[in-house]
Design a protein around this motif. Structure first.
Motif, PDB file in Angstrom:
ATOM      1  N   ALA A 110      54.039  -8.335  60.021  1.00 40.27           N
ATOM      2  CA  ALA A 110      54.558  -9.490  59.924  1.00 40.27           C
ATOM      3  C   ALA A 110      53.658 -10.538  59.281  1.00 40.27           C
ATOM      4  O   ALA A 110      54.161 -11.500  58.303  1.00 40.27           O
ATOM      5  CB  ALA A 110      54.995 -10.047  61.330  1.00 40.27           C
ATOM      6  N   LEU A 113      47.836 -10.115  58.656  1.00 41.56           N
ATOM      7  CA  LEU A 113      46.444 -10.119  59.210  1.00 41.56           C
ATOM      8  C   LEU A 113      46.187  -8.913  59.689  1.00 41.56           C
ATOM      9  O   LEU A 113      47.132  -8.094  60.326  1.00 41.56           O
ATOM     10  CB  LEU A 113      46.558 -11.223  60.267  1.00 41.56           C
ATOM     11  CG  LEU A 113      46.602 -12.742  59.543  1.00 41.56           C
ATOM     12  CD1 LEU A 113      47.079 -13.668  60.732  1.00 41.56           C
ATOM     13  CD2 LEU A 113      45.422 -13.188  58.761  1.00 41.56           C
ATOM     14  N   ARG A 121      36.754  -8.787  69.291  1.00 46.06           N
ATOM     15  CA  ARG A 121      36.409 -10.224  69.670  1.00 46.06           C
ATOM     16  C   ARG A 121      36.334 -10.419  70.977  1.00 46.06           C
ATOM     17  O   ARG A 121      35.577 -11.205  71.618  1.00 46.06           O
ATOM     18  CB  ARG A 121      37.337 -11.159  68.994  1.00 46.06           C
ATOM     19  CG  ARG A 121      37.039 -11.163  67.490  1.00 46.06           C
ATOM     20  CD  ARG A 121      38.001 -12.151  66.745  1.00 46.06           C
ATOM     21  NE  ARG A 121      37.546 -12.354  65.642  1.00 46.06           N
ATOM     22  CZ  ARG A 121      38.440 -13.220  64.908  1.00 46.06           C
ATOM     23  NH1 ARG A 121      39.143 -13.914  65.255  1.00 46.06           N
ATOM     24  NH2 ARG A 121      37.842 -13.150  63.422  1.00 46.06           N
TER      25      ARG A 121
ATOM     26  N   VAL B 242      39.517 -17.720  67.899  1.00 48.04           N
ATOM     27  CA  VAL B 242      39.203 -16.356  67.752  1.00 48.04           C
ATOM     28  C   VAL B 242      40.150 -15.443  68.508  1.00 48.04           C
ATOM     29  O   VAL B 242      40.174 -14.256  67.940  1.00 48.04           O
ATOM     30  CB  VAL B 242      37.870 -16.029  68.221  1.00 48.04           C
ATOM     31  CG1 VAL B 242      36.589 -16.473  67.536  1.00 48.04           C
ATOM     32  CG2 VAL B 242      37.551 -16.618  69.792  1.00 48.04           C
ATOM     33  N   LEU B 243      40.869 -15.847  69.582  1.00 45.47           N
ATOM     34  CA  LEU B 243      41.830 -14.757  69.901  1.00 45.47           C
ATOM     35  C   LEU B 243      43.214 -15.215  69.802  1.00 45.47           C
ATOM     36  O   LEU B 243      44.236 -14.396  70.267  1.00 45.47           O
ATOM     37  CB  LEU B 243      41.687 -14.654  71.458  1.00 45.47           C
ATOM     38  CG  LEU B 243      40.577 -13.738  72.028  1.00 45.47           C
ATOM     39  CD1 LEU B 243      40.248 -13.813  73.418  1.00 45.47           C
ATOM     40  CD2 LEU B 243      40.318 -12.462  71.387  1.00 45.47           C
ATOM     41  N   ALA B 244      43.435 -16.351  69.065  1.00 43.22           N
ATOM     42  CA  ALA B 244      44.906 -16.984  68.825  1.00 43.22           C
ATOM     43  C   ALA B 244      45.482 -15.990  67.718  1.00 43.22           C
ATOM     44  O   ALA B 244      44.677 -15.499  66.915  1.00 43.22           O
ATOM     45  CB  ALA B 244      44.940 -18.365  68.456  1.00 43.22           C
ATOM     46  N   PRO B 245      46.818 -15.772  67.714  1.00 39.65           N
ATOM     47  CA  PRO B 245      47.503 -14.753  66.702  1.00 39.65           C
ATOM     48  C   PRO B 245      47.232 -15.377  65.297  1.00 39.65           C
ATOM     49  O   PRO B 245      47.253 -14.645  64.460  1.00 39.65           O
ATOM     50  CB  PRO B 245      49.008 -15.096  67.444  1.00 39.65           C
ATOM     51  CG  PRO B 245      49.054 -15.360  68.442  1.00 39.65           C
ATOM     52  CD  PRO B 245      47.785 -16.149  68.795  1.00 39.65           C
ATOM     53  N   HIS B 246      47.128 -16.586  65.042  1.00 33.12           N
ATOM     54  CA  HIS B 246      46.963 -17.264  63.640  1.00 33.12           C
ATOM     55  C   HIS B 246      45.594 -18.078  63.567  1.00 33.12           C
ATOM     56  O   HIS B 246      45.718 -18.749  62.945  1.00 33.12           O
ATOM     57  CB  HIS B 246      48.259 -18.062  63.133  1.00 33.12           C
ATOM     58  CG  HIS B 246      49.141 -17.162  62.877  1.00 33.12           C
ATOM     59  ND1 HIS B 246      49.611 -16.740  61.565  1.00 33.12           N
ATOM     60  CD2 HIS B 246      50.396 -16.552  63.654  1.00 33.12           C
ATOM     61  CE1 HIS B 246      50.891 -16.203  61.581  1.00 33.12           C
ATOM     62  NE2 HIS B 246      51.405 -15.712  62.889  1.00 33.12           N
ATOM     63  N   GLY B 247      44.658 -17.245  64.445  1.00 33.16           N
ATOM     64  CA  GLY B 247      43.361 -17.862  64.295  1.00 33.16           C
ATOM     65  C   GLY B 247      42.467 -16.929  63.246  1.00 33.16           C
ATOM     66  O   GLY B 247      42.681 -15.667  63.004  1.00 33.16           O
ATOM     67  N   GLY B 248      41.134 -17.140  63.524  1.00 40.25           N
ATOM     68  CA  GLY B 248      40.167 -16.269  62.661  1.00 40.25           C
ATOM     69  C   GLY B 248      40.383 -16.400  61.190  1.00 40.25           C
ATOM     70  O   GLY B 248      39.544 -17.307  60.846  1.00 40.25           O
ATOM     71  N   ALA B 249      41.130 -15.665  60.633  1.00 39.85           N
ATOM     72  CA  ALA B 249      40.955 -15.658  59.261  1.00 39.85           C
ATOM     73  C   ALA B 249      42.404 -15.807  58.471  1.00 39.85           C
ATOM     74  O   ALA B 249      43.326 -15.952  59.429  1.00 39.85           O
ATOM     75  CB  ALA B 249      40.663 -14.026  58.843  1.00 39.85           C
ATOM     76  N   ASP B 250      42.222 -16.245  57.600  1.00 39.80           N
ATOM     77  CA  ASP B 250      43.547 -16.453  56.495  1.00 39.80           C
ATOM     78  C   ASP B 250      43.789 -14.994  55.936  1.00 39.80           C
ATOM     79  O   ASP B 250      43.159 -14.029  55.805  1.00 39.80           O
ATOM     80  CB  ASP B 250      43.416 -17.439  55.496  1.00 39.80           C
ATOM     81  CG  ASP B 250      43.596 -18.924  56.126  1.00 39.80           C
ATOM     82  OD1 ASP B 250      44.488 -19.009  56.817  1.00 39.80           O
ATOM     83  OD2 ASP B 250      42.769 -19.766  55.790  1.00 39.80           O
ATOM     84  N   PRO B 251      45.158 -14.664  55.658  1.00 37.70           N
ATOM     85  CA  PRO B 251      45.528 -13.393  55.321  1.00 37.70           C
ATOM     86  C   PRO B 251      45.193 -13.213  53.951  1.00 37.70           C
ATOM     87  O   PRO B 251      45.086 -11.946  53.339  1.00 37.70           O
ATOM     88  CB  PRO B 251      47.008 -13.533  55.500  1.00 37.70           C
ATOM     89  CG  PRO B 251      47.493 -15.065  55.264  1.00 37.70           C
ATOM     90  CD  PRO B 251      46.276 -15.690  55.983  1.00 37.70           C
ATOM     91  N   GLN B 259      48.151 -18.869  55.910  1.00 40.21           N
ATOM     92  CA  GLN B 259      48.940 -18.222  56.948  1.00 40.21           C
ATOM     93  C   GLN B 259      50.495 -17.827  56.494  1.00 40.21           C
ATOM     94  O   GLN B 259      51.359 -18.769  55.879  1.00 40.21           O
ATOM     95  CB  GLN B 259      48.998 -18.986  58.247  1.00 40.21           C
ATOM     96  CG  GLN B 259      47.491 -19.147  58.906  1.00 40.21           C
ATOM     97  CD  GLN B 259      46.897 -17.792  59.317  1.00 40.21           C
ATOM     98  OE1 GLN B 259      47.489 -17.005  60.001  1.00 40.21           O
ATOM     99  NE2 GLN B 259      45.836 -17.631  59.058  1.00 40.21           N
ATOM    100  N   ILE B 260      50.925 -16.864  56.761  1.00 43.12           N
ATOM    101  CA  ILE B 260      52.143 -16.251  56.622  1.00 43.12           C
ATOM    102  C   ILE B 260      52.751 -15.894  58.000  1.00 43.12           C
ATOM    103  O   ILE B 260      52.237 -15.417  58.820  1.00 43.12           O
ATOM    104  CB  ILE B 260      52.138 -15.245  55.898  1.00 43.12           C
ATOM    105  CG1 ILE B 260      51.388 -15.152  54.487  1.00 43.12           C
ATOM    106  CG2 ILE B 260      53.512 -14.191  55.618  1.00 43.12           C
ATOM    107  CD1 ILE B 260      51.026 -14.041  53.901  1.00 43.12           C
ATOM    108  N   ASN B 261      54.280 -16.354  57.894  1.00 44.69           N
ATOM    109  CA  ASN B 261      55.057 -15.984  59.516  1.00 44.69           C
ATOM    110  C   ASN B 261      55.473 -14.622  59.029  1.00 44.69           C
ATOM    111  O   ASN B 261      55.139 -14.072  59.926  1.00 44.69           O
ATOM    112  CB  ASN B 261      56.098 -17.169  59.425  1.00 44.69           C
ATOM    113  CG  ASN B 261      56.791 -16.785  60.674  1.00 44.69           C
ATOM    114  OD1 ASN B 261      56.521 -16.423  61.675  1.00 44.69           O
ATOM    115  ND2 ASN B 261      58.246 -17.004  60.305  1.00 44.69           N
ATOM    116  N   LYS B 262      56.398 -14.480  58.298  1.00 46.85           N
ATOM    117  CA  LYS B 262      56.778 -13.053  57.786  1.00 46.85           C
ATOM    118  C   LYS B 262      56.675 -12.556  56.387  1.00 46.85           C
ATOM    119  O   LYS B 262      56.965 -13.308  55.613  1.00 46.85           O
ATOM    120  CB  LYS B 262      58.266 -12.915  57.972  1.00 46.85           C
ATOM    121  CG  LYS B 262      58.758 -13.402  59.541  1.00 46.85           C
ATOM    122  CD  LYS B 262      58.221 -12.282  60.748  1.00 46.85           C
ATOM    123  CE  LYS B 262      58.799 -12.380  62.002  1.00 46.85           C
ATOM    124  NZ  LYS B 262      58.116 -13.357  62.788  1.00 46.85           N
ATOM    125  N   THR B 263      56.007 -11.599  56.137  1.00 45.09           N
ATOM    126  CA  THR B 263      55.701 -11.173  54.839  1.00 45.09           C
ATOM    127  C   THR B 263      56.977 -10.553  54.292  1.00 45.09           C
ATOM    128  O   THR B 263      57.900 -10.347  54.923  1.00 45.09           O
ATOM    129  CB  THR B 263      54.813 -10.007  54.772  1.00 45.09           C
ATOM    130  OG1 THR B 263      55.080  -8.805  55.562  1.00 45.09           O
ATOM    131  CG2 THR B 263      53.235 -10.403  55.416  1.00 45.09           C
TER     132      THR B 263
END
Lengths: 153, 412
Positions: A110, A113, A121, B242-251, B259-263
C-alpha cells in the motif's frame, strides 16, 4: 403495601436523569454500531474492557511486583529497570502490528515503504532506553559514593 | 478475603488516591474533548451530505446535525485537525492506561451497587471503559493498516465514538467537580471524601516511587510516543517518527518521492490503461461530454499550487508543488462559466471505498484546486496518480482522487 426486604435506595435523581439521557444517546448510536457484525462488535467492546482489566493490568502489575521483590533491599533502584521496561513495552503495545510483522505485506504494497524496519527500530530504541538508564544509574551511584563520607575503621 | 481483589486491602500501591486519579482525569477531560471535536471535523471534511460516495455512515441520523460545507482555507486545515486527532490520540494512550490503573479497585467494590443511581453509573462505566478502549484500539490498528476489527473502520470508529462520548459526558459531569476540588486541595464534603477514599490503599506497601515520579513516567511515556509520531506530519522531521507508519523514510527520492497512501499496484491500476494511447479523461456537464487525452489537457492553461497531502490516518506531507488544469476551467469546458457546480470524480481504480468521490462547488471554484499532471516539476509518478489526479486545498487525502478517468460536473 409491603416493602421488599432488600430494597435498593434510589440515590440521586439528578444522576439517574443524567445517566438515562446518556444511555439513550449511547443506544441511538449503538443501534448503528451493532447494525453489521453485532456479535463481533460486542465482543470487541466488552472484550476490550475485560482484556485490559483482567489480563493486561494484572500481568503488568504482577511483573512490577516481581521486579520489586527481586530487588529486595535495593528497591529504591528499581526505577532504573522499571522505567525503560515500561516505555519499551508501551511502544510495543501501541505499534505491535508493525513491530510484530502482522501487516508487512499489505503495508509494503500500500505505502511503497518497507515494513522490516519496525522490529529493528523498536529493539534499538529498547537498547537506548535501557542503556540510558544504565548510564544514569552509574552516574548516580558514583555521585552517591562520592558524597558519602569515607568510612572510618 | 485479603487475597481477593474484592477486599480493599488487596490493593497495595501507595500511589492510588484522589489526587493521582484527578490529575489524570483532568488531562483526559481536555484531551478526549479535543479528540472528539477533531473526529467530528474529520467527518465533516469528507462532505458526507454531498453524495453517498463520500459517506461511510449513511444511517447517522441526527449524529450528523453539525455538518457544514468544508472550507478550502486555510489549505493546511485538514492536515492540522487530523494530525492533532491521531497524534494526540497516540500521545494520550499512557494517560488512559494510567487512569484505568488508578481506578481499578473500584471495579471490585462491594456491594456492587449502593443505590439505583450507583448501579446505573457502574453500567455506564462499562460503556466508558469499553468504548474508550474500543476507540483507541480501532484508531491505532487502522493507522497501521491492520484491519482486524469486525467491520469497516469508518462506521465502527464513528458510532463507537458516539457511544463512548455519551458515557464520557455523563462521567465528566459526575466527576469533574470532585476532581477539580481535589486538585485545588479544598476540603471535601464527607460523602465525597468517603467515596474517594476507596482509591487509597488501607494497607499500602512502602513506596518505590513518589506520586510525582509516577506521573513523570506517564508523562514520559506520552512524550516518547509524541516524539516518535509527530514527525510523520512534517517532511523535515519525518526521520524522527521512528515507529510511526509514515515516519522514518520516504518511499523514494526525487520529485515524486513523498509519502504514498495507496500505490498503483495496490489499487490495481496498470501501466496499459494509463498509457498515452489508452487513457482519455471524460468530462461531462451542462453542454455535453468531451473526451481529452493528456496532450489535450496540456494545451489548456496550466496553473500551479502548493498543497499538502493529508491522510485520515494522521500523516501528512509538507506542501508539494502541483501543476495542472484548474477544476473550474474543466467545468467551464462543459458549460459552467461563472457558476461553478459540484463534481463527481471517478478513478481508474476498480475496487476500494474512495475510487469515486464528490467535491463541493466551493472546492471546485477554488483557483488552487487542480487536476494535476505534474508534481514538483516532473510528470506525476504512477503511485501519485499518473496520468492525472485531483488536488484540492484542505481536503482529506482520499478525496484527492488519483488516476482520474471521469469527471461529471453538475449539482449533486
Amino acid at each position: 403495601m409491603r416493602r421488599p426486604r432488600f430494597a435498593l435506595p434510589v440515590g440521586s435523581p439528578l444522576q439517574i436523569l443524567l445517566l438515562t439521557c446518556s444511555f439513550a444517546l449511547a443506544a441511538y448510536a449503538g443501534v448503528q454500531l451493532l447494525a453489521g457484525d453485532w456479535f463481533g462488535v460486542a465482543v470487541w467492546f466488552v472484550g476490550a474492557a475485560l482484556l485490559h482489566d483482567l489480563v493486561l493490568l494484572p500481568l503488568y502489575a504482577a511483573a512490577d511486583r516481581a521486579l520489586v521483590k527481586a530487588a529486595g533491599p535495593r528497591r529504591r533502584w528499581v526505577g532504573y529497570v522499571r522505567v525503560p521496561a515500561a516505555l519499551s513495552l508501551l511502544l510495543l503495545l501501541v505499534w505491535f502490528p508493525l513491530i510484530g510483522g502482522q501487516v508487512t505485506a499489505g503495508y509494503a504494497s500500500a505505502t511503497g515503504l518497507s515494513a522490516d524496519r519496525f522490529l529493528s527500530r523498536w529493539l534499538l530504541l529498547t537498547a537506548v532506553l535501557f542503556g540510558g538508564s544504565a548510564v544514569l544509574f552509574v552516574l548516580r551511584l558514583r555521585r552517591a559514593t562520592k558524597q558519602r563520607p569515607p568510612a572510618v575503621h | 478475603m485479603r487475597r481477593t481483589p474484592f477486599s480493599p486491602s488487596f490493593w497495595r500501591s501507595p500511589l492510588r488516591g484522589p489526587w493521582f486519579t484527578s490529575v489524570l482525569g483532568v488531562v483526559l477531560l481536555g484531551g478526549i474533548t479535543v479528540l472528539f471535536v477533531t473526529g467530528l471535523l474529520s467527518y465533516a471534511a469528507y462532505n458526507p451530505d454531498l453524495s453517498p460516495v463520500n459517506d461511510q455512515t449513511p444511517d447517522k441520523g441526527i449524529l450528523g446535525f453539525y455538518l457544514f460545507s468544508w472550507p478550502t482555507d486555510p489549505h493546511w486545515l485538514y492536515r492540522l485537525t487530523q494530525g492533532v486527532h491521531v497524534t494526540l490520540g497516540i500521545t494520550l494512550i499512557p494517560v488512559l492506561l494510567a487512569k484505568l490503573w488508578s481506578v481499578v479497585p473500584k471495579l471490585f467494590t462491594l456491594p456492587p451497587a449502593r443505590s439505583l443511581a450507583h448501579a446505573l453509573e457502574r453500567i455506564s462505566l462499562l460503556l466508558l471503559v469499553g468504548g474508550g478502549l474500543f476507540e483507541f484500539a480501532t484508531g491505532v490498528l487502522n493507522v497501521q493498516l491492520d484491519y482486524v476489527f469486525p467491520g469497516s473502520f469508518y462506521p465502527l470508529h464513528f458510532y463507537g465514538a458516539w457511544v463512548f462520548f455519551a458515557a464520557f459526558v455523563a462521567h465528566a459531569v459526575l466527576k469533574t467537580p470532585a476532581a477539580l476540588r481535589n486538585l485545588r486541595g479544598l476540603r471535601q464534603p464527607p460523602q465525597v471524601a468517603e467515596e474517594e477514599r476507596e482509591l487509597v490503599a488501607p494497607d499500602p506497601d512502602p513506596p518505590t516511587v513518589s506520586r510525582r515520579g509516577a506521573l513523570g513516567l506517564v508523562g514520559g511515556g506520552s512524550l516518547l510516543l509524541f516524539g516518535t509520531t509527530v514527525g510523520q506530519d512534517f517532511d523535515g522531521l519525518r526521520w524522527s517518527a521512528v515507529l510511526a507508519p509514515h515516519g522514518g523514510a520516504d518511499p523514494g527520492s526525487g520529485p515524486g518521492g513523498f509519502q504514498i497512501n495507496k500505490t498503483a499496484a495496490y489499487a490495481g491500476v496498470g501501466a496499459a490503461e494509463r498509457s498515452e494511447e489508452a487513457w482519455r479523461l471524460t468530462v461531462s456537464g451542462r453542454s455535453g461530454t468531451v473526451r481529452l487525452s493528456r496532450a489535450d489537457l496540456l494545451r489548456l492553461p496550466l496553473h500551479s499550487s502548493a498543497l499538502p497531502i493529508a491522510c485520515v490516518e494522521g500523516w501528512s506531507t509538507s506542501d508539494q508543488w502541483w501543476r495542472g488544469v484548474r477544476l473550474r476551467d474543466l467545468a467551464a469546458l462543459v458549460g459552467y462559466d461563472g457558476d461553478t457546480p459540484d463534481v463527481f470524480v471517478e478513478s481508474l481504480q476498480r475496487h476500494g471505498a474512495f475510487r469515486r468521490a464528490a467535491l463541493r462547488a466551493n472546492q471546485v471554484a477554488d483557483p488552487r484546486s487542480l487536476l494535476a499532471l505534474f508534481v514538483n516539476g516532473e510528470e506525476l509518478t504512477p503511485d501519485h496518480g499518473h496520468p492525472a489526479r485531483v488536488i484540492v486545498p484542505a481536503a482529506p487525502g482520499v478525496l484527492n482522487t488519483k488516476w482520474v478517468a471521469r469527471m461529471t460536473f453538475g449539482d449533486l
